[in-house]
Structures are given as C-alpha cells and as structure tokens.
Enzyme design. Structure first.
Site, PDB file in Angstrom:
ATOM      1  N   ASP A  66       1.507   5.883   9.687  1.00 47.31           N
ATOM      2  CA  ASP A  66       1.825   4.705  10.471  1.00 47.31           C
ATOM      3  C   ASP A  66       3.338   4.588  10.594  1.00 47.31           C
ATOM      4  O   ASP A  66       4.080   5.321   9.941  1.00 47.31           O
ATOM      5  CB  ASP A  66       1.208   3.429   9.876  1.00 47.31           C
ATOM      6  CG  ASP A  66       1.724   3.089   8.476  1.00 47.31           C
ATOM      7  OD1 ASP A  66       2.707   3.712   8.014  1.00 47.31           O
ATOM      8  OD2 ASP A  66       1.140   2.202   7.825  1.00 47.31           O
ATOM      9  N   ASP A 128      -5.439  -7.969   1.973  1.00 49.52           N
ATOM     10  CA  ASP A 128      -6.375  -8.405   3.009  1.00 49.52           C
ATOM     11  C   ASP A 128      -7.378  -7.316   3.373  1.00 49.52           C
ATOM     12  O   ASP A 128      -8.190  -7.489   4.284  1.00 49.52           O
ATOM     13  CB  ASP A 128      -5.617  -8.843   4.260  1.00 49.52           C
ATOM     14  CG  ASP A 128      -4.764  -7.730   4.864  1.00 49.52           C
ATOM     15  OD1 ASP A 128      -4.690  -6.627   4.259  1.00 49.52           O
ATOM     16  OD2 ASP A 128      -4.167  -7.953   5.930  1.00 49.52           O
ATOM     17  N   HIS A 130      -6.544  -4.197   4.426  1.00 53.50           N
ATOM     18  CA  HIS A 130      -6.082  -3.221   5.417  1.00 53.50           C
ATOM     19  C   HIS A 130      -5.760  -1.887   4.757  1.00 53.50           C
ATOM     20  O   HIS A 130      -5.476  -1.816   3.559  1.00 53.50           O
ATOM     21  CB  HIS A 130      -4.869  -3.755   6.191  1.00 53.50           C
ATOM     22  CG  HIS A 130      -3.565  -3.627   5.472  1.00 53.50           C
ATOM     23  ND1 HIS A 130      -2.996  -4.649   4.740  1.00 53.50           N
ATOM     24  CD2 HIS A 130      -2.687  -2.578   5.384  1.00 53.50           C
ATOM     25  CE1 HIS A 130      -1.842  -4.249   4.240  1.00 53.50           C
ATOM     26  NE2 HIS A 130      -1.628  -2.994   4.611  1.00 53.50           N
TER      27      HIS A 130
END
Length: 236
Positions: A66, A128, A130
């Site tokens: 990413d 969360d 991710h």
C-alpha cells in the site's frame, strides 16, 4: 490455518523473521510483500543481521502493498518507512524494490503475475480489522489493487495528517483482498492486549467486510503469529 502463539513480542518477531527467511533461501526468484509500521520493527532488526551485505539474497524482490502519498515528499508513508526500517539497513538493491504508487497501481497486479506471483505477504491488523489499506467502509472482497480517495476534511485525511504531521496527497493505493489472497502464503501477525478483540473477531467471527481481515482465514496457507496477549480472547 496454522496458529502460532508466542510468549511475547520478542518471540513473535523471531518466528516472523524465520518465516520470511525460510522463503528467501530459495535458489529461485522470491517475491515478498512485507508490512511497514511498529509491529515489524523488531523483526527487521533481526533480519538485518542475516541480510545486510549478503549477495546470496539478490534473488529476493520486494513489493510494498500500500502507499499514502505525502505532499512535497519523494516517497509516500509506506516506502519511507520501509526504506528506513528495512531496505536501507539490509542493503537491498534498488532493482529488487518494486514500488507501488498512485501512478502505477492499475498495472501492478499484472506486474506481479508477470514476475511469478507473490511467494509470501506479511500483514498486520488494525484495531478496526483493516489489513493493508482495506478499511471497513471501503473494502470489497473482489478488489485487486485499487485506490481509496481521501479528501481534505474527511476522517481518514484528518487521521493521517495527525499521524505524519504533513498533508496526505490524493488517494491511498492498496492491494485489495483478491491480490492478497493470490499470494502463495499469507502471514498475519499481531501483539498486545489491545489487538485481542479484533483478532477474535477476525479469526473466529464471520467473514464480513465489517472486519476486512476476516477474509484472510479463507486462504489455504495462512499462518497467524500472535503473542499470548493478542491471542487471549480466542476460544481455542
């Protein structure tokens, strides 16, 4: 899924380094995608002792999974971190580093395929749920490498601005679930009691985009490395 529960962060880092090294000793080309951030910090220190100035690792190539561009900076957040933590200390050659960024993401999956596919991808997990840049409100399990747009004023922009002290620029690019699940092996690691709830949801709850990392348990060659605090809420 193979679950490895270690006594502490140090042992988790040692095991993770061993998993990465086990791929690197091949006599063929090896393609790896490794996470940046705080969780792998100790692992990279361990890998440095094995990798720095070792020409027999010239067969190993690296792909960041990413990237978040930073206003006025040559490298984005991920590449900057990987350069500091791993690529430079381990003396990895530039030609062995295949940078994902907002200008090339549309052709990146094809590049990985042409290069022989990923042999291993090592990911962390956010509070969360991710993984990579696959956030709960944006993730579609059919995605390959894609962009998550950020606009000044939205919560992700504000969060990143506070984190890095500079303005993020444009869109985040990330491997989608389909790209990650196409790797030959996936390693998920986490440490600390603050990760216990999300680890339990990801590994023992339903597969749902509300917890994007829950999809990783569908991979036929998933290894999960946890310290005992991160594993403390697992039922098994």
């Amino acid at each position: 899924m193979k679950l490895i529960i270690t006594s502490d962060y140090e042992e988790m880092s040692q095991i993770s380094a061993q998993l990465v090294l086990s791929k690197m000793y091949s006599d063929k080309r090896v393609n790896l995608s490794l996470t940046a951030g705080s969780t792998p910090a100790r692992m990279y220190e361990i890998l440095k002792d094995f990798m720095a100035d070792r020409p027999y690792f010239d067969n190993v190539h690296f792909y960041n999974f990413d990237e978040i561009s930073i206003e006025g900076e040559q490298y984005g957040l991920t590449m900057r971190s990987l350069n500091e933590q791993f690529y430079h200390p381990c003396t990895i050659k530039k030609e062995n580093i295949h940078e994902l960024n907002p200008t090339n993401y549309e052709n990146y999956d094809q590049k990985i395929t042409d290069d022989g596919g990923l042999d291993l991808i090592l990911v962390g997990i956010g509070a969360d749920g991710h993984f990579c840049g696959n956030l709960p409100e944006y993730t579609k399990f059919e995605n390959e490498t894609y962009t998550v747009m950020m606009e000044e004023g939205d919560k992700n922009f504000k969060l990143l601005h506070e984190l890095i002290g500079k303005k993020p620029e444009g869109a985040t690019v990330t491997f989608g679930p389909r790209t990650v699940l196409s790797a030959k092996q996936v390693v998920l690691f986490a440490n600390g009691e603050h990760k216990a709830d999300i680890i339990q949801k990801a590994l023992e709850g339903p597969v749902t985009t509300d917890v994007p990392s829950s999809v990783l348990k569908l991979h036929p060659n998933l290894v999960v490395v946890l310290d005992k605090e991160a594993a403390s809420k697992l039922s098994k």
